[in-house]
Design a protein around this motif. Structure first.
Motif, PDB file in Angstrom:
ATOM      1  N   LEU A  90       0.830  -1.207   0.000  1.00  0.00           N
ATOM      2  CA  LEU A  90       0.000   0.000   0.000  1.00  0.00           C
ATOM      3  C   LEU A  90       0.864   1.256   0.000  1.00  0.00           C
ATOM      4  CD1 LEU A  90      -3.165   0.299   0.102  1.00  0.00           C
ATOM      5  CD2 LEU A  90      -2.273  -2.013   0.395  1.00  0.00           C
ATOM      6  N   GLY A  91       2.044   1.177   0.621  1.00  0.00           N
ATOM      7  CA  GLY A  91       2.982   2.290   0.532  1.00  0.00           C
ATOM      8  C   GLY A  91       3.392   2.565  -0.907  1.00  0.00           C
ATOM      9  N   GLY A  92       3.550   1.488  -1.674  1.00  0.00           N
ATOM     10  CA  GLY A  92       3.852   1.647  -3.099  1.00  0.00           C
ATOM     11  C   GLY A  92       2.735   2.339  -3.855  1.00  0.00           C
ATOM     12  N   LEU A  93       1.497   2.052  -3.457  1.00  0.00           N
ATOM     13  CA  LEU A  93       0.357   2.738  -4.082  1.00  0.00           C
ATOM     14  C   LEU A  93       0.414   4.235  -3.783  1.00  0.00           C
ATOM     15  CD1 LEU A  93      -2.339   2.660  -5.593  1.00  0.00           C
ATOM     16  CD2 LEU A  93      -3.456   2.139  -3.400  1.00  0.00           C
ATOM     17  N   GLY A  94       0.751   4.589  -2.535  1.00  0.00           N
ATOM     18  CA  GLY A  94       0.874   6.000  -2.192  1.00  0.00           C
ATOM     19  C   GLY A  94       1.950   6.700  -3.006  1.00  0.00           C
ATOM     20  N   VAL A  95       3.086   6.030  -3.187  1.00  0.00           N
ATOM     21  CA  VAL A  95       4.173   6.601  -4.002  1.00  0.00           C
ATOM     22  C   VAL A  95       3.723   6.771  -5.443  1.00  0.00           C
ATOM     23  CG1 VAL A  95       6.458   6.108  -4.970  1.00  0.00           C
ATOM     24  CG2 VAL A  95       6.037   5.744  -2.541  1.00  0.00           C
ATOM     25  N   ILE A 115       7.791  10.127   0.223  1.00  0.00           N
ATOM     26  CA  ILE A 115       8.021   9.545   1.554  1.00  0.00           C
ATOM     27  C   ILE A 115       6.766   9.694   2.408  1.00  0.00           C
ATOM     28  CG2 ILE A 115       9.297   9.827   3.718  1.00  0.00           C
ATOM     29  CD1 ILE A 115      11.746  10.583   2.050  1.00  0.00           C
ATOM     30  N   LEU A 116       6.179  10.889   2.376  1.00  0.00           N
ATOM     31  CA  LEU A 116       4.968  11.145   3.147  1.00  0.00           C
ATOM     32  C   LEU A 116       3.813  10.258   2.671  1.00  0.00           C
ATOM     33  CD1 LEU A 116       3.784  12.928   5.391  1.00  0.00           C
ATOM     34  CD2 LEU A 116       3.117  14.572   3.617  1.00  0.00           C
ATOM     35  N   GLY A 117       3.650  10.161   1.348  1.00  0.00           N
ATOM     36  CA  GLY A 117       2.576   9.329   0.806  1.00  0.00           C
ATOM     37  C   GLY A 117       2.754   7.862   1.165  1.00  0.00           C
ATOM     38  N   ALA A 118       3.992   7.351   1.048  1.00  0.00           N
ATOM     39  CA  ALA A 118       4.261   5.951   1.378  1.00  0.00           C
ATOM     40  C   ALA A 118       3.987   5.687   2.854  1.00  0.00           C
ATOM     41  CB  ALA A 118       5.715   5.616   1.040  1.00  0.00           C
ATOM     42  N   ALA A 119       4.436   6.601   3.719  1.00  0.00           N
ATOM     43  CA  ALA A 119       4.241   6.430   5.159  1.00  0.00           C
ATOM     44  C   ALA A 119       2.758   6.488   5.527  1.00  0.00           C
ATOM     45  CB  ALA A 119       5.029   7.491   5.922  1.00  0.00           C
ATOM     46  N   ILE A 120       2.016   7.412   4.926  1.00  0.00           N
ATOM     47  CA  ILE A 120       0.586   7.549   5.247  1.00  0.00           C
ATOM     48  C   ILE A 120      -0.191   6.302   4.822  1.00  0.00           C
ATOM     49  CG2 ILE A 120      -1.520   8.790   4.620  1.00  0.00           C
ATOM     50  CD1 ILE A 120       0.145  11.364   4.605  1.00  0.00           C
ATOM     51  N   PHE A 121       0.059   5.813   3.609  1.00  0.00           N
ATOM     52  CA  PHE A 121      -0.662   4.629   3.132  1.00  0.00           C
ATOM     53  C   PHE A 121      -0.291   3.394   3.947  1.00  0.00           C
ATOM     54  CE2 PHE A 121      -2.083   7.273  -0.164  1.00  0.00           C
ATOM     55  CZ  PHE A 121      -2.988   6.605  -0.972  1.00  0.00           C
ATOM     56  N   GLY A 122       1.006   3.230   4.251  1.00  0.00           N
ATOM     57  CA  GLY A 122       1.414   2.093   5.075  1.00  0.00           C
ATOM     58  C   GLY A 122       0.850   2.184   6.480  1.00  0.00           C
ATOM     59  N   ALA A 123       0.864   3.395   7.051  1.00  0.00           N
ATOM     60  CA  ALA A 123       0.333   3.584   8.405  1.00  0.00           C
ATOM     61  C   ALA A 123      -1.165   3.319   8.438  1.00  0.00           C
ATOM     62  CB  ALA A 123       0.642   5.004   8.882  1.00  0.00           C
ATOM     63  N   PHE A 124      -1.872   3.749   7.409  1.00  0.00           N
ATOM     64  CA  PHE A 124      -3.316   3.500   7.354  1.00  0.00           C
ATOM     65  C   PHE A 124      -3.606   2.004   7.340  1.00  0.00           C
ATOM     66  CE2 PHE A 124      -6.946   2.432   4.598  1.00  0.00           C
ATOM     67  CZ  PHE A 124      -7.977   2.969   5.356  1.00  0.00           C
TER      68      PHE A 124
END
Length: 373
Positions: A90-95, A115-124
């Motif tokens: 999912l972090g890859g999807l954010g990137v 970085i922010l997008g990957a972290a947000i999607f992974g955290a979610f």
């Protein structure tokens, strides 16, 4: 006084476990008719004997640093996050969404956003299992493993039906714009005159992974939140008595853990593939569990263990190319390393502890005061 010194706990036990794993691996290689000494030489030469080999070793290690840190942070709170695969996917999807749909003039602007997008999607993706454990008592081991499959299914649907370019049959996004391409280690090191292979996939995200190790070390051992996480991991009842909210610690820890796993996509999606493809994680989420176990859930240990597993991956690939040893045997070697450094840890620890107790000087017994006359 502890029965075993700290250096033995951190260095000696993993080293002996590693030697035992390699010894048994050598016996397996010998049993199939190959020379284990030559096999080790090929692995060392293939993974460490050239800048090309180092480039692949560090590329794999970068993935394992992020997923290893994700598991290690959860371990500090006695949470077993085995959902790194889904969180990294999912972090890859954010990137991919950030790189494809936000026009960036230069990678220096794209990188922080990615970085922010990957972290947000992974955290979610880690937040939901965290919430289920904190509020409903549903164990994260069950939910995180299930969310790996859910995440893979969601990503498969998006890549096949939504994000795939109309002219392509490959389940992958379009290539990211050139402005988002990250510098490789060749580009970085050539600035200071150090030659490095241009073909190797290692990139600037390796330095981001090192920075993540430093940040996690400061967070866990030098902040109030880190103390609360460790206190909760040691004793939930004592943490409650001290006024620490279990729900808050579970949620915050899972958010941090998922964010770190998601950040792996900076390396493999943005840095290497430069697009999002199916199965981009390639098992790194599960390897992160072994890395965290071997690294004793400490950032320095995670970094060293990630380098070791990067060596095993790249050296194993060279070994399967130059000998008749099947690539599946490399999985066996990795499994032996995981077995000895994780499940059979006490098999090494118990005799070492006995040895240190045997050679330790007995503590002097204080003399009783003379009675007053």
């Amino acid at each position: 006084m502890d029965a075993m010194p700290k250096w033995a706990e951190v260095i000696l036990i993993p080293l002996i476990s590693l030697i035992l794993a390699f010894f048994l691996s050598g016996l397996v290689i010998l049993a199939i008719g190959e020379n284990p000494i030559r096999a080790l030489q090929i692995m060392i030469s293939g993974a460490l004997g050239s800048t090309y080999g180092w480039g692949y070793t560090l590329y794999y290690a970068t993935n394992f640093i992020f997923t290893g840190l994700a598991v290690a942070v959860a371990f500090q709170a006695r949470l077993f996050n085995i959902g790194g695969e889904g969180q990294a996917a999912l972090g890859g999807l954010g990137v991919a969404l950030i790189c494809l749909y936000i026009p960036f003039p230069h990678w220096t602007m794209a990188l922080p956003a990615a970085i922010l997008g990957a972290a947000i999607f992974g955290a979610f993706w880690a937040m939901i299992p965290g919430y289920l454990q904190a509020r409903l008592g549903v164990h994260v081991v069950i939910t995180t493993i299930m969310f790996n499959f859910i995440g893979a299914s969601i990503l498969n649907y998006l890549l096949v039906d939504i994000l795939r370019p109309p002219t392509s049959m490959n389940p992958a996004t379009a290539r990211f714009p050139d402005a988002t391409n990250l510098p490789s280690l060749h580009d970085v090191l050539s600035v200071v005159g150090i030659p490095f292979s241009r073909a190797a996939p290692a990139n600037i995200s390796f330095f981001i992974a090192i920075l993540a190790c430093i940040v996690i070390w400061v967070l866990i051992w030098h902040t109030r939140l880190g103390y609360q996480i460790r206190a909760f991991g040691q004793s939930e009842s004592a943490a409650k008595y001290a006024g620490i909210s279990p729900e808050k610690i579970i949620m915050v820890t899972m958010l941090i853990s998922g964010g770190l796993a998601g950040m792996m996509a900076i390396n493999n999606v943005m840095g290497e593939a430069e697009r999002l493809v199916q199965n981009a994680v390639e098992g790194a989420g599960f390897i992160g569990i072994a890395v965290a176990l071997m690294g004793r859930s400490h950032p320095i240990g995670v970094f060293l263990a990630a380098i070791l597993f990067g060596f095993l991956y790249q050296g194993g690939a060279e070994l399967s190319l130059e000998t008749s040893i099947p690539s599946d045997l490399i999985v066996v070697i990795q499994a032996l390393v995981i077995l000895f450094t994780g499940a059979l840890d006490d098999m090494v620890r118990a005799p070492l502890k006995s040895m240190f107790l045997m050679f330790r000087k007995p503590e002097a017994t204080p003399k009783a005061p003379k009675p007053a006359e």
